[in-house]
Motif scaffolding. Structure first.
Motif, PDB file in Angstrom:
ATOM      1  N   GLU A 237       5.402  -1.022   6.063  1.00  0.00           N
ATOM      2  CA  GLU A 237       4.173  -1.562   5.468  1.00  0.00           C
ATOM      3  C   GLU A 237       3.631  -0.621   4.397  1.00  0.00           C
ATOM      4  O   GLU A 237       3.099  -1.061   3.377  1.00  0.00           O
ATOM      5  CB  GLU A 237       3.101  -1.755   6.553  1.00  0.00           C
ATOM      6  CG  GLU A 237       3.261  -3.010   7.380  1.00  0.00           C
ATOM      7  CD  GLU A 237       2.927  -4.282   6.623  1.00  0.00           C
ATOM      8  OE1 GLU A 237       1.983  -4.263   5.806  1.00  0.00           O
ATOM      9  OE2 GLU A 237       3.625  -5.286   6.837  1.00  0.00           O
ATOM     10  N   LEU A 238       3.752   0.687   4.632  1.00  0.00           N
ATOM     11  CA  LEU A 238       3.255   1.663   3.660  1.00  0.00           C
ATOM     12  C   LEU A 238       4.167   1.770   2.452  1.00  0.00           C
ATOM     13  O   LEU A 238       3.734   2.212   1.388  1.00  0.00           O
ATOM     14  CB  LEU A 238       3.112   3.035   4.322  1.00  0.00           C
ATOM     15  CG  LEU A 238       1.704   3.419   4.791  1.00  0.00           C
ATOM     16  CD1 LEU A 238       0.777   3.680   3.627  1.00  0.00           C
ATOM     17  CD2 LEU A 238       1.123   2.348   5.700  1.00  0.00           C
ATOM     18  N   GLY A 239       5.421   1.379   2.618  1.00  0.00           N
ATOM     19  CA  GLY A 239       6.355   1.482   1.501  1.00  0.00           C
ATOM     20  C   GLY A 239       6.461   0.228   0.664  1.00  0.00           C
ATOM     21  O   GLY A 239       6.780   0.290  -0.521  1.00  0.00           O
ATOM     22  N   VAL A 240       6.182  -0.928   1.262  1.00  0.00           N
ATOM     23  CA  VAL A 240       6.379  -2.208   0.582  1.00  0.00           C
ATOM     24  C   VAL A 240       5.028  -2.893   0.385  1.00  0.00           C
ATOM     25  O   VAL A 240       4.492  -3.522   1.302  1.00  0.00           O
ATOM     26  CB  VAL A 240       7.339  -3.116   1.378  1.00  0.00           C
ATOM     27  CG1 VAL A 240       7.579  -4.427   0.646  1.00  0.00           C
ATOM     28  CG2 VAL A 240       8.668  -2.396   1.607  1.00  0.00           C
ATOM     29  N   HIS A 241       4.483  -2.756  -0.822  1.00  0.00           N
ATOM     30  CA  HIS A 241       3.169  -3.308  -1.132  1.00  0.00           C
ATOM     31  C   HIS A 241       3.277  -4.688  -1.780  1.00  0.00           C
ATOM     32  O   HIS A 241       4.350  -5.110  -2.212  1.00  0.00           O
ATOM     33  CB  HIS A 241       2.427  -2.382  -2.105  1.00  0.00           C
ATOM     34  CG  HIS A 241       1.957  -1.099  -1.490  1.00  0.00           C
ATOM     35  ND1 HIS A 241       0.743  -0.993  -0.838  1.00  0.00           N
ATOM     36  CD2 HIS A 241       2.522   0.121  -1.408  1.00  0.00           C
ATOM     37  CE1 HIS A 241       0.593   0.246  -0.403  1.00  0.00           C
ATOM     38  NE2 HIS A 241       1.662   0.943  -0.735  1.00  0.00           N
ATOM     39  N   ASN A 242       2.141  -5.347  -1.863  1.00  0.00           N
ATOM     40  CA  ASN A 242       2.046  -6.603  -2.609  1.00  0.00           C
ATOM     41  C   ASN A 242       1.866  -6.247  -4.087  1.00  0.00           C
ATOM     42  O   ASN A 242       0.763  -6.269  -4.624  1.00  0.00           O
ATOM     43  CB  ASN A 242       0.866  -7.435  -2.095  1.00  0.00           C
ATOM     44  CG  ASN A 242       0.815  -8.821  -2.723  1.00  0.00           C
ATOM     45  OD1 ASN A 242       1.445  -9.070  -3.749  1.00  0.00           O
ATOM     46  ND2 ASN A 242       0.068  -9.717  -2.115  1.00  0.00           N
ATOM     47  N   THR A 243       2.973  -5.893  -4.734  1.00  0.00           N
ATOM     48  CA  THR A 243       2.896  -5.449  -6.126  1.00  0.00           C
ATOM     49  C   THR A 243       2.521  -6.580  -7.070  1.00  0.00           C
ATOM     50  O   THR A 243       2.020  -6.328  -8.166  1.00  0.00           O
ATOM     51  CB  THR A 243       4.239  -4.835  -6.568  1.00  0.00           C
ATOM     52  OG1 THR A 243       5.302  -5.758  -6.306  1.00  0.00           O
ATOM     53  CG2 THR A 243       4.513  -3.544  -5.815  1.00  0.00           C
ATOM     54  N   THR A 244       2.749  -7.820  -6.656  1.00  0.00           N
ATOM     55  CA  THR A 244       2.341  -8.948  -7.497  1.00  0.00           C
ATOM     56  C   THR A 244       0.832  -8.978  -7.646  1.00  0.00           C
ATOM     57  O   THR A 244       0.305  -9.268  -8.731  1.00  0.00           O
ATOM     58  CB  THR A 244       2.840 -10.278  -6.903  1.00  0.00           C
ATOM     59  OG1 THR A 244       4.241 -10.185  -6.631  1.00  0.00           O
ATOM     60  CG2 THR A 244       2.605 -11.428  -7.873  1.00  0.00           C
ATOM     61  N   LEU A 245       0.109  -8.669  -6.569  1.00  0.00           N
ATOM     62  CA  LEU A 245      -1.349  -8.584  -6.650  1.00  0.00           C
ATOM     63  C   LEU A 245      -1.760  -7.451  -7.582  1.00  0.00           C
ATOM     64  O   LEU A 245      -2.669  -7.613  -8.417  1.00  0.00           O
ATOM     65  CB  LEU A 245      -1.941  -8.355  -5.257  1.00  0.00           C
ATOM     66  CG  LEU A 245      -3.455  -8.094  -5.198  1.00  0.00           C
ATOM     67  CD1 LEU A 245      -4.222  -9.280  -5.758  1.00  0.00           C
ATOM     68  CD2 LEU A 245      -3.899  -7.778  -3.782  1.00  0.00           C
ATOM     69  N   THR A 246      -1.085  -6.306  -7.474  1.00  0.00           N
ATOM     70  CA  THR A 246      -1.372  -5.178  -8.352  1.00  0.00           C
ATOM     71  C   THR A 246      -1.233  -5.574  -9.812  1.00  0.00           C
ATOM     72  O   THR A 246      -2.094  -5.273 -10.643  1.00  0.00           O
ATOM     73  CB  THR A 246      -0.407  -4.012  -8.050  1.00  0.00           C
ATOM     74  OG1 THR A 246      -0.595  -3.584  -6.701  1.00  0.00           O
ATOM     75  CG2 THR A 246      -0.653  -2.845  -8.982  1.00  0.00           C
TER      76      THR A 246
END
Length: 288
Positions: A237-246
Protein backbone atom coordinates in the motif's frame (compact mmCIF):
# COMPACT_ATOMS: atom_id res chain seq x y z
CA UNK A 1 -3.30 25.93 -16.26
CA UNK A 2 -3.37 23.44 -19.05
CA UNK A 3 -6.60 23.19 -21.00
CA UNK A 4 -5.59 20.17 -23.09
CA UNK A 5 -7.95 17.30 -23.77
CA UNK A 6 -5.64 15.06 -21.74
CA UNK A 7 -5.83 17.17 -18.60
CA UNK A 8 -9.46 18.21 -18.76
CA UNK A 9 -11.07 15.02 -20.06
CA UNK A 10 -8.88 11.92 -20.20
CA UNK A 11 -7.37 12.16 -16.72
CA UNK A 12 -10.69 12.68 -14.90
CA UNK A 13 -12.31 9.95 -17.00
CA UNK A 14 -9.50 7.53 -16.21
CA UNK A 15 -9.77 8.25 -12.50
CA UNK A 16 -13.56 7.88 -12.64
CA UNK A 17 -13.20 4.41 -14.18
CA UNK A 18 -10.51 3.38 -11.68
CA UNK A 19 -12.53 4.53 -8.67
CA UNK A 20 -15.72 2.94 -10.03
CA UNK A 21 -13.81 -0.32 -10.32
CA UNK A 22 -12.76 0.00 -6.69
CA UNK A 23 -16.36 0.69 -5.68
CA UNK A 24 -17.59 -2.43 -7.51
CA UNK A 25 -15.30 -4.52 -5.29
CA UNK A 26 -16.42 -2.92 -2.01
CA UNK A 27 -19.23 -3.43 0.48
CA UNK A 28 -19.87 -1.76 3.81
CA UNK A 29 -18.23 -4.79 5.42
CA UNK A 30 -14.91 -3.59 4.01
CA UNK A 31 -15.21 -0.38 6.03
CA UNK A 32 -16.26 -2.28 9.14
CA UNK A 33 -12.93 -4.08 8.96
CA UNK A 34 -11.45 -0.93 10.48
CA UNK A 35 -12.78 -2.35 13.74
CA UNK A 36 -11.69 -5.89 12.93
CA UNK A 37 -8.08 -4.93 12.17
CA UNK A 38 -7.57 -1.86 14.38
CA UNK A 39 -3.82 -2.19 14.79
CA UNK A 40 -3.17 -2.98 11.13
CA UNK A 41 -5.43 -0.14 10.02
CA UNK A 42 -3.86 2.41 12.36
CA UNK A 43 -0.34 1.47 11.25
CA UNK A 44 -1.26 1.26 7.57
CA UNK A 45 -3.15 4.56 7.46
CA UNK A 46 -0.60 6.29 9.68
CA UNK A 47 2.17 5.29 7.29
CA UNK A 48 0.15 6.27 4.24
CA UNK A 49 -1.31 9.57 5.45
CA UNK A 50 1.61 10.89 7.51
CA UNK A 51 4.91 9.11 6.89
CA UNK A 52 4.55 8.94 3.10
CA UNK A 53 4.06 12.73 2.62
CA UNK A 54 6.97 13.37 5.00
CA UNK A 55 9.25 11.03 3.05
CA UNK A 56 8.19 12.76 -0.18
CA UNK A 57 9.05 16.14 1.32
CA UNK A 58 12.47 14.88 2.43
CA UNK A 59 13.15 13.37 -1.01
CA UNK A 60 12.28 16.67 -2.68
CA UNK A 61 14.68 18.53 -0.38
CA UNK A 62 17.53 15.99 -0.57
CA UNK A 63 17.44 15.84 -4.36
CA UNK A 64 17.00 19.63 -4.58
CA UNK A 65 14.09 19.43 -6.98
CA UNK A 66 12.81 22.64 -8.58
CA UNK A 67 9.88 24.10 -6.59
CA UNK A 68 7.11 22.88 -8.92
CA UNK A 69 8.50 19.34 -8.97
CA UNK A 70 8.95 19.42 -5.20
CA UNK A 71 5.27 20.25 -4.82
CA UNK A 72 4.43 17.43 -7.22
CA UNK A 73 6.51 15.06 -5.07
CA UNK A 74 4.60 15.94 -1.91
CA UNK A 75 1.33 15.62 -3.82
CA UNK A 76 2.46 12.14 -4.84
CA UNK A 77 3.37 11.22 -1.28
CA UNK A 78 -0.06 12.34 -0.09
CA UNK A 79 -1.93 10.20 -2.62
CA UNK A 80 -4.05 7.34 -1.27
CA UNK A 81 -3.38 3.70 -1.99
CA UNK A 82 -4.25 2.47 -5.47
CA UNK A 83 -6.39 -0.44 -6.60
CA UNK A 84 -3.30 -2.04 -8.14
CA UNK A 85 -2.00 -2.47 -4.59
CA UNK A 86 -4.95 -4.75 -3.84
CA UNK A 87 -4.16 -6.98 -6.82
CA UNK A 88 -0.46 -7.14 -6.00
CA UNK A 89 -1.24 -7.93 -2.36
CA UNK A 90 -3.42 -10.81 -3.52
CA UNK A 91 -0.64 -12.11 -5.78
CA UNK A 92 1.83 -11.88 -2.88
CA UNK A 93 -0.59 -13.86 -0.68
CA UNK A 94 -0.82 -10.89 1.65
CA UNK A 95 -3.86 -9.75 3.61
CA UNK A 96 -6.03 -8.60 0.70
CA UNK A 97 -8.95 -7.62 2.94
CA UNK A 98 -6.71 -5.26 4.91
CA UNK A 99 -5.28 -3.85 1.67
CA UNK A 100 -8.73 -3.16 0.23
CA UNK A 101 -9.84 -1.50 3.45
CA UNK A 102 -6.79 0.78 3.62
CA UNK A 103 -7.29 1.74 -0.03
CA UNK A 104 -10.96 2.52 0.54
CA UNK A 105 -10.49 4.55 3.73
CA UNK A 106 -7.48 6.46 2.39
CA UNK A 107 -9.43 7.26 -0.78
CA UNK A 108 -12.17 8.83 1.33
CA UNK A 109 -9.59 10.70 3.40
CA UNK A 110 -7.96 12.03 0.21
CA UNK A 111 -10.66 14.68 -0.06
CA UNK A 112 -9.03 16.30 2.98
CA UNK A 113 -5.42 15.12 2.94
CA UNK A 114 -4.58 15.76 -0.72
CA UNK A 115 -5.53 19.47 -0.73
CA UNK A 116 -4.02 19.87 2.76
CA UNK A 117 -0.56 18.62 1.80
CA UNK A 118 -0.75 20.38 -1.55
CA UNK A 119 -1.33 23.65 0.27
CA UNK A 120 1.49 23.05 2.74
CA UNK A 121 3.93 22.08 -0.01
CA UNK A 122 2.95 25.07 -2.16
CA UNK A 123 3.43 27.42 0.78
CA UNK A 124 6.85 25.94 1.62
CA UNK A 125 8.35 25.54 -1.85
CA UNK A 126 6.62 28.30 -3.84
CA UNK A 127 5.69 30.90 -1.26
CA UNK A 128 2.48 32.48 -0.04
CA UNK A 129 1.83 34.45 -3.23
CA UNK A 130 1.73 31.34 -5.42
CA UNK A 131 -0.30 29.48 -2.81
CA UNK A 132 -2.96 32.19 -2.95
CA UNK A 133 -3.25 31.72 -6.71
CA UNK A 134 -4.27 28.06 -6.35
CA UNK A 135 -8.00 27.64 -5.86
CA UNK A 136 -8.10 25.05 -3.06
CA UNK A 137 -11.90 25.03 -2.98
CA UNK A 138 -11.96 24.02 -6.63
CA UNK A 139 -9.38 21.31 -5.99
CA UNK A 140 -11.34 19.90 -3.03
CA UNK A 141 -14.52 19.78 -5.12
CA UNK A 142 -12.66 18.18 -8.02
CA UNK A 143 -11.12 15.50 -5.80
CA UNK A 144 -14.56 14.83 -4.32
CA UNK A 145 -16.11 14.52 -7.78
CA UNK A 146 -13.53 12.20 -9.28
CA UNK A 147 -12.92 9.97 -6.26
CA UNK A 148 -15.83 9.74 -3.83
CA UNK A 149 -18.65 10.02 -6.38
CA UNK A 150 -17.50 7.09 -8.58
CA UNK A 151 -16.51 5.10 -5.49
CA UNK A 152 -20.01 5.45 -4.05
CA UNK A 153 -21.53 4.81 -7.49
CA UNK A 154 -19.63 1.53 -7.79
CA UNK A 155 -20.67 0.48 -4.28
CA UNK A 156 -24.33 1.23 -5.03
CA UNK A 157 -24.17 -0.88 -8.18
CA UNK A 158 -22.58 -3.67 -6.12
CA UNK A 159 -25.38 -3.38 -3.53
CA UNK A 160 -28.30 -3.16 -5.98
CA UNK A 161 -27.07 -5.54 -8.67
CA UNK A 162 -24.41 -7.84 -7.18
CA UNK A 163 -24.54 -10.25 -10.10
CA UNK A 164 -23.96 -7.51 -12.64
CA UNK A 165 -21.21 -5.96 -10.47
CA UNK A 166 -19.41 -9.29 -10.16
CA UNK A 167 -19.45 -9.77 -13.91
CA UNK A 168 -18.51 -6.16 -14.70
CA UNK A 169 -15.72 -5.79 -12.12
CA UNK A 170 -12.97 -7.66 -14.04
CA UNK A 171 -13.81 -5.80 -17.25
CA UNK A 172 -13.79 -2.44 -15.51
CA UNK A 173 -10.42 -3.27 -13.97
CA UNK A 174 -9.00 -4.17 -17.39
CA UNK A 175 -10.24 -0.89 -18.82
CA UNK A 176 -8.79 0.90 -15.79
CA UNK A 177 -5.40 -0.72 -16.44
CA UNK A 178 -5.45 0.45 -20.06
CA UNK A 179 -6.37 3.95 -18.90
CA UNK A 180 -3.53 3.88 -16.38
CA UNK A 181 -0.96 3.07 -19.06
CA UNK A 182 -2.33 5.79 -21.33
CA UNK A 183 -2.39 8.31 -18.48
CA UNK A 184 1.23 7.68 -17.48
CA UNK A 185 2.41 7.97 -21.07
CA UNK A 186 0.24 11.02 -21.65
CA UNK A 187 1.52 12.80 -18.56
CA UNK A 188 5.13 12.31 -19.61
CA UNK A 189 4.28 13.53 -23.12
CA UNK A 190 2.50 16.58 -21.70
CA UNK A 191 5.63 17.46 -19.75
CA UNK A 192 8.04 16.72 -22.62
CA UNK A 193 9.16 20.35 -22.78
CA UNK A 194 10.49 20.18 -19.24
CA UNK A 195 13.60 18.35 -20.44
CA UNK A 196 15.26 14.97 -20.01
CA UNK A 197 17.50 16.16 -17.17
CA UNK A 198 14.44 17.02 -15.11
CA UNK A 199 12.95 13.57 -15.69
CA UNK A 200 16.20 11.96 -14.55
CA UNK A 201 16.29 14.07 -11.38
CA UNK A 202 12.68 13.24 -10.60
CA UNK A 203 13.31 9.55 -11.32
CA UNK A 204 15.99 9.35 -8.66
CA UNK A 205 13.78 11.11 -6.12
CA UNK A 206 10.67 9.03 -6.83
CA UNK A 207 12.59 5.74 -6.77
CA UNK A 208 14.09 6.72 -3.42
CA UNK A 209 10.63 7.58 -2.11
CA UNK A 210 9.24 4.27 -3.33
CA UNK A 211 11.96 2.11 -1.82
CA UNK A 212 12.09 4.02 1.48
CA UNK A 213 8.30 3.98 1.88
CA UNK A 214 8.02 0.23 1.30
CA UNK A 215 11.03 -0.61 3.46
CA UNK A 216 10.08 1.66 6.36
CA UNK A 217 6.44 0.57 6.37
CA UNK A 218 7.51 -3.09 6.36
CA UNK A 219 9.89 -2.43 9.26
CA UNK A 220 7.23 -0.58 11.28
CA UNK A 221 4.63 -3.29 10.67
CA UNK A 222 7.00 -6.04 11.74
CA UNK A 223 8.16 -4.10 14.82
CA UNK A 224 4.47 -3.72 15.73
CA UNK A 225 4.26 -7.52 15.58
CA UNK A 226 1.85 -7.67 12.67
CA UNK A 227 1.97 -10.98 10.85
CA UNK A 228 3.61 -11.47 7.46
CA UNK A 229 0.39 -11.17 5.48
CA UNK A 230 -0.61 -7.88 7.12
CA UNK A 231 2.92 -6.50 6.81
CA UNK A 232 2.91 -7.41 3.13
CA UNK A 233 -0.36 -5.54 2.56
CA UNK A 234 0.92 -2.42 4.34
CA UNK A 235 4.26 -2.39 2.49
CA UNK A 236 2.56 -2.68 -0.91
CA UNK A 237 0.00 0.00 0.00
CA UNK A 238 2.88 2.37 0.78
CA UNK A 239 4.60 1.55 -2.49
CA UNK A 240 1.65 1.59 -4.89
CA UNK A 241 -0.21 4.90 -4.85
CA UNK A 242 -3.16 6.21 -6.83
CA UNK A 243 -0.88 8.14 -9.18
CA UNK A 244 -3.79 8.93 -11.48
CA UNK A 245 -5.26 11.09 -8.72
CA UNK A 246 -1.87 12.77 -8.27
CA UNK A 247 -1.69 13.60 -11.95
CA UNK A 248 -5.33 14.72 -12.13
CA UNK A 249 -4.81 17.21 -9.30
CA UNK A 250 -1.45 18.32 -10.67
CA UNK A 251 -2.97 18.91 -14.09
CA UNK A 252 -5.30 21.48 -12.53
CA UNK A 253 -2.25 23.66 -11.88
CA UNK A 254 0.30 22.94 -14.66
CA UNK A 255 1.73 19.91 -16.56
CA UNK A 256 5.00 20.01 -14.62
CA UNK A 257 3.16 19.00 -11.43
CA UNK A 258 2.22 15.69 -13.08
CA UNK A 259 5.80 14.55 -13.72
CA UNK A 260 6.53 12.92 -10.32
CA UNK A 261 3.30 10.93 -10.46
CA UNK A 262 3.92 9.79 -14.03
CA UNK A 263 7.48 8.65 -13.35
CA UNK A 264 6.48 6.98 -10.08
CA UNK A 265 3.64 5.18 -11.86
CA UNK A 266 6.17 3.27 -13.93
CA UNK A 267 8.61 2.60 -11.12
CA UNK A 268 6.10 1.39 -8.55
CA UNK A 269 4.90 -1.48 -10.73
CA UNK A 270 8.45 -2.70 -11.22
CA UNK A 271 9.57 -2.47 -7.59
CA UNK A 272 6.30 -3.83 -6.18
CA UNK A 273 6.44 -6.77 -8.62
CA UNK A 274 9.93 -7.65 -7.36
CA UNK A 275 8.67 -7.43 -3.78
CA UNK A 276 5.68 -9.65 -4.63
CA UNK A 277 8.03 -12.24 -6.15
CA UNK A 278 10.31 -12.17 -3.10
CA UNK A 279 7.70 -12.23 -0.34
CA UNK A 280 5.04 -14.31 -2.10
CA UNK A 281 6.89 -17.60 -1.64
CA UNK A 282 7.54 -16.82 2.02
CA UNK A 283 3.87 -16.03 2.63
CA UNK A 284 2.81 -19.17 0.78
CA UNK A 285 5.07 -21.29 2.99
CA UNK A 286 3.62 -19.81 6.18
CA UNK A 287 -0.04 -19.67 5.12
CA UNK A 288 -1.98 -22.64 6.52
Amino acid sequence: MTSSFFATTLLPLALFVIMTGLGLSLTMADFRRVLVYPRGMVIGLGNLLLISPLLAFLAAVVFRLPPELAVGMVLLGAAPGGTTANLLTHLARGDTALSVTITAVSSLAAVITTPLFLGLATWHFLGEQTEAQIDMTRIVLRVLTITIVPLVFGMLVRAWAPGFAKGAEPWVKRVALVFFVIVVGGAIYEARNEGLNMLVAVGAATLTLNLCAMSLSWFIARRAKLDLRQSTAIAIELGVHNTTLTMAVGAMIAPVYMIPGAVYGIQMILTASVFVWMIGRRNAAETP
